[in-house]
Motif scaffolding. Structure first.
Motif: not given
Length: 158
Positions: A98-100, A104-107, A112-116, A118-123
Motif C-alpha cells: 500500500v506504500s513504498f 521495501l519491506d517486501r523486497i 534473490l533480490l537486494h535493494f541498493t 536509498s530507503r529514505e528517498v524511496t519511502a
C-alpha cells in the motif's frame, strides 16, 4: 460458480472434482499453511443438498495425478510452469503493497533480490505519489524481476 457446481452435482447425482488455481481460504482447508482439500463447510453443503463428495486439486496437482492415469506425458518443466502461474495468480489476489515503505519491506523478504537504493528517498515517494497505482506498478516489476532471477538461478534462460 459454487452454486453452479452444486446444481450440476445434484442434477447428475455425482461426485465433484473441482480444479482451481484460486488459493483463497474460502475454498481450501489450510493446515500448517498448506491447502489440504476443500473446506469442510463446502463438503457438508454439497452433501446436504443432495450431491456427492467434493474433491479439489490445483491445476498442478491435477496434472500430476492425471498424467499416469490418462497415460499422457508432461514435457519437462510443464508442472513447474503451472506452479509458477498458480503462484502469480495467487499473488494477484493478495494485497499489493500500500506504500513504498511497505514495498521495501517486501523486497527485503525476497532472497534473490537486494535493494541498493536509498530507503529514505524511496519511502519519501509516498508523500508525492497519488494513490497506490505507482506502488502497484513497482510491485509488479519487482515480481517480474524475482521470477527472472529464479529462472536464471535454475538455469531456465537461454
Amino acid at each position: 460458480m459454487w452454486e453452479q457446481i452444486i446444481r450440476e452435482a445434484v442434477r447428475r447425482q455425482c461426485d465433484v472434482l473441482f480444479v482451481t488455481a484460486d488459493a483463497k481460504e474460502d475454498w481450501w482447508r489450510k493446515e500448517q499453511g498448506f491447502s489440504r482439500g476443500p473446506r469442510p463447510e463446502l463438503t457438508a453443503e454439497l452433501k446436504a443438498r443432495g450431491g456427492g463428495q467434493l474433491f479439489m486439486l490445483t491445476p498442478k496437482g491435477f496434472l500430476e495425478v492425471a498424467a499416469p492415469i490418462l497415460k499422457f506425458s508432461l514435457q519437462e518443466g510443464s508442472v513447474e510452469d503451472i506452479a509458477r502461474v498458480e503462484r502469480i495468480e495467487a499473488e494477484e489476489t493478495d494485497d499489493a503493497p500500500v506504500s513504498f515503505e511497505d514495498l521495501l519491506d517486501r523486497i527485503a523478504d525476497l532472497p534473490l533480490l537486494h535493494f541498493t537504493g536509498s530507503r529514505e528517498v524511496t519511502a519519501g515517494l509516498d508523500a508525492v505519489a497519488y494513490g497506490s497505482s505507482w506502488v502497484r506498478m513497482a510491485w509488479d516489476a519487482v515480481r517480474a524481476l524475482r521470477d527472472f532471477a529464479e529462472a536464471v538461478t535454475a538455469g531456465r534462460t537461454g
